[in-house]
Design an enzyme around this catalytic site. Sequence first.
Site, PDB file in Angstrom:
ATOM      1  CB  THR A 106      -0.885   0.050   1.259  1.00 24.57           C
ATOM      2  OG1 THR A 106      -0.043   0.072   2.421  1.00 24.57           O
ATOM      3  CG2 THR A 106      -1.806  -1.143   1.353  1.00 24.57           C
ATOM      4  N   GLY A 107       0.364   2.308  -0.620  1.00 23.51           N
ATOM      5  CA  GLY A 107       0.895   3.661  -0.535  1.00 23.51           C
ATOM      6  C   GLY A 107       2.386   3.808  -0.383  1.00 23.51           C
ATOM      7  CB  THR A 139      -6.162  -3.236   3.394  1.00 29.32           C
ATOM      8  OG1 THR A 139      -6.379  -2.730   4.715  1.00 29.32           O
ATOM      9  CG2 THR A 139      -4.835  -2.717   2.869  1.00 29.32           C
ATOM     10  CG  ASP A 198      -3.769   1.586  11.427  1.00 30.07           C
ATOM     11  OD1 ASP A 198      -4.650   1.193  10.652  1.00 30.07           O
ATOM     12  OD2 ASP A 198      -2.552   1.542  11.157  1.00 30.07           O
ATOM     13  CE  LYS A 210     -11.616 -16.656  13.344  1.00 33.02           C
ATOM     14  NZ  LYS A 210     -12.987 -16.115  13.308  1.00 33.02           N
ATOM     15  CG  HIS A 352      14.729  -5.099  54.344  1.00 36.01           C
ATOM     16  ND1 HIS A 352      15.049  -5.942  53.299  1.00 36.01           N
ATOM     17  CD2 HIS A 352      15.564  -5.443  55.359  1.00 36.01           C
ATOM     18  CE1 HIS A 352      16.006  -6.760  53.658  1.00 36.01           C
ATOM     19  NE2 HIS A 352      16.354  -6.484  54.905  1.00 36.01           N
ATOM     20  N   GLY A 381      24.636  -2.298  53.444  1.00 35.23           N
ATOM     21  CA  GLY A 381      23.903  -3.163  52.515  1.00 35.23           C
ATOM     22  C   GLY A 381      22.619  -2.543  52.012  1.00 35.23           C
ATOM     23  NE  ARG A 522      -0.121   5.102  65.637  1.00 33.31           N
ATOM     24  CZ  ARG A 522       0.157   4.955  64.350  1.00 33.31           C
ATOM     25  NH1 ARG A 522       1.295   5.431  63.881  1.00 33.31           N
ATOM     26  NH2 ARG A 522      -0.667   4.337  63.534  1.00 33.31           N
ATOM     27  CG  ASP A 554      -0.638   4.299  75.106  1.00 35.89           C
ATOM     28  OD1 ASP A 554      -0.153   4.483  73.988  1.00 35.89           O
ATOM     29  OD2 ASP A 554      -1.261   3.277  75.429  1.00 35.89           O
TER      30      ASP A 554
END
Length: 600
Positions: A106-107, A139, A198, A210, A352, A381, A522, A554
């Site tokens: 095509t084209g 097409t 497209d 397919k 971590h 590390g 906590r 606390d």
Amino acid sequence: MPLHLVSSPAAAAKLAAGIRASPRRRRQLLSQACHFPNHRASLSPLSSSGERSAGRAMAAAEAGVSTAPEASFSGVKQALISLSDKTDLANLGNGLQRLGFSIISTGGTASSLESAGVNVTKVEEITHFPEMLDGRVKTLHPSIHGGILARRDQKHHLQALNEHGIGTFDVVVVNLYPFYDKVTSGAISFEDGIENIDIGGPTLIRAAAKNHKDVLVVVDHKDYPALLEYLEGKQDDQDFRRKLAWKAFQHVASYDSAVSEWLWKQSNKGDTFPPSFTVPLSLKSTLRYGENPHQKAAFYSDKSLSLVNAGGIATAIQHHGKEMSYNNYLDADAAWNCVSEFESPTCVVVKHTNPCGVASRQDILEAYRLAVKADPVSAFGGIVAFNTTIDEDLAREIREFRSPTDGETRMFYEIVVAPGYTEKGLEVLKGKSKTLRILEAKPSGKGMLSLRQVSGGWLAQESDDLTPEDITFTKMSERAPEDSELSDAKFAWLCVKHVKSNAIVIAKNNCMLGMGSGQPNRLESLRIAFRKAGEEAKGAALASDAFFPFAWNDAVEEACQSGVAVIAEPGGSIRDQDAVDCCNKYGVSLLFTGVRHFRH
């Protein structure tokens, strides 16, 4: 040399098609070919294999020889090529022609093939219909799709092709309009976006995929050598065909996901969560293993439109070191996301996925030393991240710095990540270790959609982009914090945002002194943070990622007794007044932020 009366390549193509047509249709095509407008009839040698096959078949047909399906498709091999990205097109076209294929195109693709010396038949010469609607229809025609979708093992399929004069295609090579590039290249109008969607290409690809048992479909120029090798070897490897078909469907699916995402944003600008959406992932690398050696793993990059130029670890450049592991990616991402929050020159050390050291200073060398000092055992590390360019001085400090625990052991790191490196800085840093991974990353984007998998589904939420400047630190206690204490509270609040819940951070003078993370209660996180901070906690700021459920005897009580100057927490507990009373008792400033920062 056999001769056949033709007026043009188009006429030869029509004659080739005519052998598969009914007698009446063959007569029509022969008449059209002999009177093709704008061409002068001439005696021309049949130079291509396709024309020679067509000539022999037409002669047989006119002589009354059988045109049964088994015979009529034994001649010409046809390949359809229609490409937006024409990388390696000349090699492909010449390779197919060398193998005896007749090329239909095509084209612009046809023009490029002709320039490369490849004989080409244009699609309109097969369909007998011109390209129309500004290229929207080229097409989409039974003469093309019938030749792709017909099953060669079904006699009635081949009879139908014969009846309508349609030839079969053995190879389909197609890629699509660059919609992704167009809509991410800058400002583009809605109309231009629509025109870059497209239609014919995906239809060709899906049809060939397919019917992959009979048609080889290729969407990636990297597969051209394998295709030619396969055809040259005259193989019948169904696994190869299935792999190409999978890749074709995946190519179209990714393309459609980009179109869908773009259209959703164009039409639903106020809604963050679409009813359904697809995340296009592309394999970047297979990894040695996952979180643990018995788990296989891989790393994928996200090709969503929203992540174009979004930065982050996924698009980082690795300059040096061992290949990244699963855990390396998680830790590097945590370090980079944290350090990117700060505007002043900052160093973050992560272990971590938790920041164990954070410091901001105008002197980045000092910031680095302080960040390591916050928890040198955990820093060993770990991952070190900077939000400034690493020059020779900083690189040398990273390479030679000794652990504060003994003053002798040279610090070891898995990864160093920064937004850039000077040439000399990179050279010096590479000398630290052959295995040290050196990453260069762009700042992570804001306003992203955050996804997390759970069994059988995904959780989606907006990214947590709040900064201290976005919220109000409301004074709840009698004592107001001094300016330096408020600054410490904001720094601690920004740090605690990146620590796993339950999270506590103690900070002073733009430096993390201690943190507690990941504890079921906590109070335990608070005690860990104070143990790490030691005597330096006196006069510091404490930030909690959520409210303290109790006050007396606390967490708040212990924090006040440990000598902190200011506590910043979201508030919102039924025991808020108890916390206020406790802070007033010890002369500690209590600030409510109204913002919770859970991190799991």
